[in-house]
Design an enzyme around this catalytic site. Structure first.
Site, short mmCIF file in Angstrom:
data_model
loop_
_atom_site.label_atom_id
_atom_site.label_comp_id
_atom_site.label_asym_id
_atom_site.label_seq_id
_atom_site.Cartn_x
_atom_site.Cartn_y
_atom_site.Cartn_z
N HIS A 166 0.82 -1.22 0.00
CA HIS A 166 0.00 0.00 0.00
C HIS A 166 0.86 1.27 0.00
O HIS A 166 0.36 2.35 -0.28
CB HIS A 166 -1.06 -0.01 1.12
N SER B 267 4.04 2.28 8.43
CA SER B 267 3.84 1.29 7.39
C SER B 267 5.14 1.06 6.66
O SER B 267 5.82 2.01 6.28
CB SER B 267 2.78 1.76 6.41
N ASP C 37 1.15 -7.67 2.34
CA ASP C 37 1.27 -6.23 2.07
C ASP C 37 2.74 -5.79 1.93
O ASP C 37 3.28 -5.13 2.81
CB ASP C 37 0.59 -5.46 3.20
N1 ARG Z 1 -4.81 0.77 7.71
C1 ARG Z 1 -3.54 0.77 7.06
C2 ARG Z 1 -2.87 2.15 7.22
O1 ARG Z 1 -3.35 3.02 7.81
C3 ARG Z 1 -3.59 0.30 5.65
C4 ARG Z 1 -4.27 1.20 4.65
C5 ARG Z 1 -4.30 0.69 3.24
N2 ARG Z 1 -5.19 -0.44 3.04
C6 ARG Z 1 -6.52 -0.34 2.77
N3 ARG Z 1 -7.24 -1.44 2.67
N4 ARG Z 1 -7.14 0.80 2.61
O2 ARG Z 1 -2.56 2.97 6.49
N1 GLU Z 2 -1.23 1.44 7.63
C1 GLU Z 2 -0.60 2.45 8.42
C2 GLU Z 2 0.41 3.25 7.59
O1 GLU Z 2 0.21 3.45 6.42
C3 GLU Z 2 0.00 1.85 9.64
C4 GLU Z 2 -1.08 1.51 10.57
C5 GLU Z 2 -1.12 2.42 11.78
O2 GLU Z 2 -1.67 3.51 11.71
O3 GLU Z 2 -0.59 1.96 12.79
O4 GLU Z 2 1.35 3.81 8.07
#
Ligand code: ARG
Ligand code: GLU
Length: 762
Positions: A89, A658, A225
């Site tokens: 991502h 991330s 991921d």
């Molecule tokens: N929650 C994760 C982060 O904050 C992954 C975001 C990307 N994935 C998604 N399914 N939208 O960024």
């Molecule tokens: N998916 C998040 C990022 O893009 C990390 C998840 C979090 O917020 O801990 O950095």
């Protein structure tokens, strides 16, 4: 309930007795302070390295393998030839940019089978930290304690500029200086940024984004991921713009990858660039977030997502146009929902109130404290109260009004109108109009006006109805008078007339402006609305907001000083601010709800279980993955016939982490961080050790996908795979020893020279 309290009581008693020196896993620590604050605790928890192995400026250390990837994610070096590992991502935008209908790398994945096939990405950077330094004294020098916040800030900026330029004079490094603990301390990070970062590999989205929004922020998780890039350097292994002559960068350190995996209780460390946390907010602020801000923002996004979802389901074209936008809107929508639940479950507001009471009492115990801190809580209260209506207006402007694409788009043209109003030079006006027209192409490719019009009607109605009329922008009067508050009709009128609904319309309007028709923007209803809202924001919301935040910053600075005085045994860590940090904890399961216990790891079995659920698009997998599963063809990456996929640990992380490496006690890579569990998303405000877990892809799953699934074993050959416990720094130890040898030789030479000097001249 009673039982829980007794348990809690005993736990507390235990903590205050024998185990007192073990810190909870909370905290995002400064690499240069590890020795002083954390080394003993980390080693007690299992770390086999020293603080100096993690961060050093004299020898290569783990920090030399960590980069800020593009400024929004983290990445790590995993080969001596500059291979960079991060999340799928995080590289999504690059993979998308290289994709066409014929070569759809998002769907099919991408693998460079040799160096020539690696794809350059203009604008993408990877930034290393050369060193960091406490520059508090220099930054605060010459600032009287009585200075106003504005004067203080101006003086600080001047000092910062001086310290920065001194630090990087004669180098091609950059330096950033940031406030920590609300400006009680300042640290400088000297950085080296590489500008030629090429795409090497990414699995198909059905692996890299497996579970999609359905599983986002959730555990148990089965997402592969990850994506792989390579840093290229110019002459001398130094940063350079893209050139076919650039060579793979040779990092000072790359992380060896452990094939041993993880077991419950294992020490883990996350090294990366967390974006933003607010752990020291007072109860007043948390209450506002919990009761007002989060519910409002959740509701606005919920409304928008429903509309998008319906239109995306009805049309493939709209689905493709809005997929990435939907994912990004849904990401924080879901996070805020989890955050509010977590705040409630941990009773955060009440706990903050307790701490504040304790603070008041402590302040009252002597005159000096009373003078310094006695009014603090009342001042907080007063300032937060003066934000009533202001914060929420701001939320509705950013989330609702500017959450409408047409309004956001039109607002971007305000700078052009300002130039017209100022009667700026024709060339400046023309070039600005051209830039805007160029940028429009990218925007309209993914824009569907009929969908946006539905969003407009719904979100404007929310803004209109939820915000106190005293804080309405002037333009709302028109809606009242001409459309009697009917936002469907208002939408018809705006979208029927505005040129912002199409790229052609924008191009035509820009051409007209260049031909001297200066009223074009002002006559456009979307522009009128956008500039009306933004002007209202600048005139009626922003000044109070800025003023009160200045006041609050001073109050928080004082509060931090007081808290650290009151809790002298407590080790404080500063809020995340996109600078390099170390979090550590252990591999740990958790209980999200009464009666449920989640294991600490998942396997390919779970991918197949989800894939077998009919009708869930997020769970569709490539046939090849199923084949490998059926043949149990896991190579050296499986264990006992199982293929590990993801695991959780109690490291304190946030957005920006991330792509961060998850590292074991020996300094070896065991996984790559990509998410947090839903129950733990409140850790940006308050860490609950019971519930907070970071989610990582198991390094062995990454290797399995690269090697077995994609057939890109040549990449694995570049990496350093290890199965023993020798230090993760072992392969640099030889380098280190040889440089020690060098140093010794130098010393000998020096001695000889000195002896010679002493010898009387002939
Ligand atoms: N929650 C994760 C982060 O904050 C992954 C975001 C990307 N994935 C998604 N399914 N939208 O960024
Ligand atoms: N998916 C998040 C990022 O893009 C990390 C998840 C979090 O917020 O801990 O950095």
């Amino acid at each position: 309930m009673i039982l829980k309290r007794i348990v809690l009581f005993f736990a507390a008693a235990l903590l205050s007795s024998g185990l007192a020196n073990a810190l909870p896993d909370e905290g995002m620590w400064l690499p240069m302070l590890l020795k002083q604050l954390n080394e003993a605790d980390m080693q007690q928890k299992g770390l086999k390295l020293s603080a100096e192995d993690i961060y050093s400026i004299n020898q290569s250390s783990l920090k030399d393998a960590i980069v800020s990837f593009g400024g929004f994610c983290t990445g790590e070096m995993i080969s001596p030839e500059g291979l960079l590992l991060t999340n799928h991502h995080c590289g999504y935008g690059q993979v998308q940019a290289h994709s066409t209908v014929e070569n759809d790398y998002l769907t099919k994945g991408f693998w460079a089978m040799n160096r020539e096939q690696e794809l350059p990405n203009p604008g993408l950077t990877a930034t290393f930290i050369v060193r960091m330094e406490d520059v508090t004294k220099q930054v605060l020098s010459g600032i009287p304690a009585t200075a106003t916040e504005a004067a203080r800030e101006a003086a600080i900026q001047k000092n910062i500029a001086r310290v920065r330029s001194e630090a990087i004079a004669g180098t091609d490094y950059n330096a950033i200086i940031r406030p920590f603990f609300y400006g009680n301390e300042y640290y400088m990070y000297v950085t080296e940024t590489f500008r030629d970062v090429r795409l090497v590999g990414a699995p198909p989205s059905a692996i890299g984004k497996f579970g999609g929004d359905t599983d986002n922020w959730m555990w148990p998780r089965h997402t592969g991921d990850f994506s792989i890039f390579r840093i290229y350097a110019g002459p001398g292994n130094k940063p350079a713009d893209y050139s076919p002559n650039n060579k793979p960068y040779k990092p000072k350190h790359h992380l060896p990858i452990s094939l041993n995996g993880v077991t419950e209780g294992d020490f883990t460390l996350v090294f990366g660039f967390p974006g933003r946390t607010s752990e020291y907010l007072t109860s007043h602020a948390v209450q506002e977030i919990y009761e007002v801000s989060n519910p409002a923002k959740i509701n606005i996004r919920d409304t928008k997502l429903r509309i998008l979802d319906k239109d995306m389901k009805a049309s493939d074209a709209v689905r493709i146009q809005y997929a990435a936008k939907y994912a990004s809107i849904a990401n924080y929508w879901k996070k805020w929902i989890g955050e509010n639940r977590g705040l409630q479950k941990a009773n955060t507001i009440a706990r903050k109130q307790q701490l504040e009471q304790q603070f008041q009492q402590w302040a009252a115990t002597n005159d000096k404290r009373q003078q310094q801190y006695g009014n603090l809580m009342a001042d907080f209260e007063k300032n937060y109260r003066s934000l009533d209506g202001i914060t929420i207006s701001r939320d509705y402007i950013t989330e609702a009004a500017l959450g409408i694409e047409l309004i956001k788009q039109a607002a971007d043209y305000m700078k052009l109108q300002e130039l017209l109003d100022k009667k700026a030079s024709e060339s400046l006006i023309n070039s600005t109009a051209d830039q805007l027209a160029d940028a429009a192409a990218g925007f309209y490719k993914n824009y569907n006006a009929p969908t946006d019009k539905k969003v407009f009607a719904a979100l404007m109605a929310l803004y209109y109805n939820d915000i106190d009329p005293k804080l309405h922008p002037e333009v709302f009067k028109t809606v009242q008078q001409q459309y009697k508050g009917d936002f469907e009709k208002y939408a018809d009128a705006v979208y029927g007339k505005s040129f912002f609904t199409s790229e052609a319309g924008v191009k035509e309007a820009m051409a007209a402006i260049k031909a001297g028709k200066t009223q074009v923007l002002k006559n456009d209803p979307a522009f009128q609305l956008a500039s009306g809202i933004v002007s209202h924001y600048r005139a009626n919301i922003l000044p109070t907001y800025t003023q009160v935040n200045d006041n609050l910053n001073l109050l928080y600075r004082t509060y931090m000083t007081g808290l650290r005085e009151m809790q002298q045994d407590k080790k404080f860590y500063p809020d995340a601010n996109s600078t390099l940090r170390v979090a550590y904890g252990e591999v740990e399961p958790y209980e999200p709800l009464d009666g449920i216990k989640y294991k600490y790891y998942t396997t390919l079995e779970g991918v197949m279980e989800k894939a077998a659920m009919e009708g869930i698009e997020d769970y569709v997998i490539p046939a090849r993955l199923k084949e490998l599963y059926e043949q149990k063809d896991y190579g050296p990456y499986g264990v006992n016939g199982e293929m590990p996929v993801a695991f959780i640990a109690s490291n304190h992380t946030t957005g920006g982490n991330s792509g961060s490496p998850v590292i074991n006690a020996h300094g070896q890579l065991i996984g790559t961080n990509f998410d947090r569990n839903w129950e733990g998303t409140m850790s940006d405000i308050s860490y609950n050790p019971d519930q907070v877990r970071n989610i990582a892809i198991d390094a062995r799953y990454m290797l399995f996908i690269v090697d077995k699934f994609a057939g890109a074993g040549h990449l694995v050959q570049e990496m350093t795979l290890v199965t023993d416990d020798t230090s993760g720094l072992a392969h640099v130890d030889s380098k280190r020893k040889s440089s020690e040898k060098e140093a010794k030789k130098e010393k000998k030479k020096e001695k000889k020279r000195k002896r010679k000097e002493k010898e009387p001249a002939l």
